[in-house]
Design an enzyme around this catalytic site. Sequence first.
Site, PDB file in Angstrom:
ATOM      1  CB  CYS A  41      53.395  31.011  66.062  1.00 39.93           C
ATOM      2  SG  CYS A  41      54.539  32.314  66.520  1.00 39.93           S
ATOM      3  CG  ASN A  44      47.630  40.374  41.010  1.00 39.68           C
ATOM      4  OD1 ASN A  44      46.412  40.400  41.227  1.00 39.68           O
ATOM      5  ND2 ASN A  44      48.134  40.451  39.798  1.00 39.68           N
ATOM      6  CG  HIS A 104      44.774  42.964  48.399  1.00 31.07           C
ATOM      7  ND1 HIS A 104      43.907  42.734  47.368  1.00 31.07           N
ATOM      8  CD2 HIS A 104      44.326  44.106  49.003  1.00 31.07           C
ATOM      9  CE1 HIS A 104      42.981  43.696  47.324  1.00 31.07           C
ATOM     10  NE2 HIS A 104      43.228  44.537  48.303  1.00 31.07           N
TER      11      HIS A 104
HETATM   12  P1  NAD Z   1      39.069  39.543  39.724  1.00 31.20           P
HETATM   13  O1  NAD Z   1      39.225  38.065  39.696  1.00 31.20           O
HETATM   14  O2  NAD Z   1      37.890  40.147  40.432  1.00 31.20           O
HETATM   15  O3  NAD Z   1      38.974  40.089  38.223  1.00 31.20           O
HETATM   16  C1  NAD Z   1      39.889  39.757  37.243  1.00 31.20           C
HETATM   17  C2  NAD Z   1      39.697  40.736  36.094  1.00 31.20           C
HETATM   18  O4  NAD Z   1      40.712  40.473  35.149  1.00 31.20           O
HETATM   19  C3  NAD Z   1      38.355  40.632  35.371  1.00 31.20           C
HETATM   20  O5  NAD Z   1      37.867  41.938  35.139  1.00 31.20           O
HETATM   21  C4  NAD Z   1      38.719  39.935  34.041  1.00 31.20           C
HETATM   22  O6  NAD Z   1      37.877  40.369  32.976  1.00 31.20           O
HETATM   23  C5  NAD Z   1      40.137  40.419  33.853  1.00 31.20           C
HETATM   24  N1  NAD Z   1      41.008  39.503  33.113  1.00 31.20           N
HETATM   25  C6  NAD Z   1      41.072  38.155  33.149  1.00 31.20           C
HETATM   26  N2  NAD Z   1      42.060  37.703  32.380  1.00 31.20           N
HETATM   27  C7  NAD Z   1      42.651  38.799  31.816  1.00 31.20           C
HETATM   28  C8  NAD Z   1      43.732  38.989  30.911  1.00 31.20           C
HETATM   29  N3  NAD Z   1      44.433  37.962  30.421  1.00 31.20           N
HETATM   30  N4  NAD Z   1      44.050  40.265  30.558  1.00 31.20           N
HETATM   31  C9  NAD Z   1      43.346  41.323  31.039  1.00 31.20           C
HETATM   32  N5  NAD Z   1      42.321  41.194  31.887  1.00 31.20           N
HETATM   33  C10 NAD Z   1      41.978  39.952  32.265  1.00 31.20           C
HETATM   34  O7  NAD Z   1      40.427  40.118  40.287  1.00 31.20           O
HETATM   35  P2  NAD Z   1      40.751  41.454  41.097  1.00 31.20           P
HETATM   36  O8  NAD Z   1      40.034  42.601  40.499  1.00 31.20           O
HETATM   37  O9  NAD Z   1      42.232  41.486  41.208  1.00 31.20           O
HETATM   38  O10 NAD Z   1      40.119  41.295  42.560  1.00 31.20           O
HETATM   39  C11 NAD Z   1      39.999  40.129  43.278  1.00 31.20           C
HETATM   40  C12 NAD Z   1      40.922  39.919  44.488  1.00 31.20           C
HETATM   41  O11 NAD Z   1      41.511  38.656  44.258  1.00 31.20           O
HETATM   42  C13 NAD Z   1      42.073  40.840  44.701  1.00 31.20           C
HETATM   43  O12 NAD Z   1      41.924  41.346  45.970  1.00 31.20           O
HETATM   44  C14 NAD Z   1      43.359  39.957  44.671  1.00 31.20           C
HETATM   45  O13 NAD Z   1      44.112  40.182  45.839  1.00 31.20           O
HETATM   46  C15 NAD Z   1      42.861  38.561  44.711  1.00 31.20           C
HETATM   47  N6  NAD Z   1      43.509  37.577  43.803  1.00 31.20           N
HETATM   48  C16 NAD Z   1      44.846  37.659  43.493  1.00 31.20           C
HETATM   49  C17 NAD Z   1      45.415  36.738  42.628  1.00 31.20           C
HETATM   50  C18 NAD Z   1      46.888  36.834  42.307  1.00 31.20           C
HETATM   51  O14 NAD Z   1      47.664  37.280  43.139  1.00 31.20           O
HETATM   52  N7  NAD Z   1      47.310  36.452  41.105  1.00 31.20           N
HETATM   53  C19 NAD Z   1      44.643  35.742  42.039  1.00 31.20           C
HETATM   54  C20 NAD Z   1      43.271  35.675  42.386  1.00 31.20           C
HETATM   55  C21 NAD Z   1      42.722  36.615  43.251  1.00 31.20           C
END
Ligand code: NAD
Length: 247
Positions: A147, A103, A120
């Site tokens: 910048c 995240n 990330h």
């Molecule tokens: P993803 O969106 O691919 O998957 C999210 C996963 O979380 C899914 O498997 C889903 O079933 C599960 N999920 C959803 N809600 C949930 C809950 N309440 N409790 C438990 N599980 C839950 O996300 P990812 O695997 O982190 O990969 C995607 C990329 O997106 C990463 O590289 C990340 O850097 C980026 N990202 C980050 C954020 C953030 O910082 N919050 C938000 C969106 C995407």
Amino acid sequence: MSDPIPADLVERLRSARRVAVLTGAGVSAESGIPTFRDALTGLWANFRAEELATPEAYDRNPELVWRWYRTRRLAVAAAQPNAGHRALVRLAECVPVTLITQNVDGLHVRAGSREVIELHGNITRVKCSREHIVVEEFADTDELPFCPRCGAGLRPDVVWFGELLPAGALERAQDAARAADVFLSVGTSNIVEPAASLPWIAARAGATVIVVNLSDEGQRAGPGIHLLRGPSGVVLPELVGALTGEE
Ligand code: NAD
């Protein structure tokens, strides 16, 4: 609804000398931050997140990418850590934990977790798109800022698809996975490499892998891999509560 926590998993956690935790967007979903699999809404409904989070998208249309990340940065600033983030702080008070996150929202640090490996990057920081140096002062509006040193456009300090991870971060995460007796994989679809391989590095080295996810879709099964289905904001406090004897 969440799965009951098997007593033997709690015991493994209790006796673990090293625990590694990998989190993904799911752990922040209950803070109101959409995952990548959630459809974008409002102004962004016609885009896919994967198509905005690339160096090519920024080269094509830096203003568009800047505006999308600004919207997300403001949403992150308004969000609060949830019970899942807080449970991981308590877990680290009970057993030695290395927390690795995909995240970019910084919510683990805001919840009180220390020495988080942010694979990330972090959306709250902004850097020069040419020299990749963090810039502290810039006009934070919908207009793309430049910048102050070299005049290139500014961008979020996050890792886009196709970019390298921050120096040393992956190595530290892999070392933690290899050293772990228990590896917790929380709220990640396990698609984005190289983070997706960390649980299997841990499993190959003999760790018990506990997957916490809303669904079993796309999650690997096998000996030594246990799925606890449910929202991380419910399952993690239950798991840590079972460990500490508190509810
Ligand atoms: P993803 O969106 O691919 O998957 C999210 C996963 O979380 C899914 O498997 C889903 O079933 C599960 N999920 C959803 N809600 C949930 C809950 N309440 N409790 C438990 N599980 C839950 O996300 P990812 O695997 O982190 O990969 C995607 C990329 O997106 C990463 O590289 C990340 O850097 C980026 N990202 C980050 C954020 C953030 O910082 N919050 C938000 C969106 C995407």
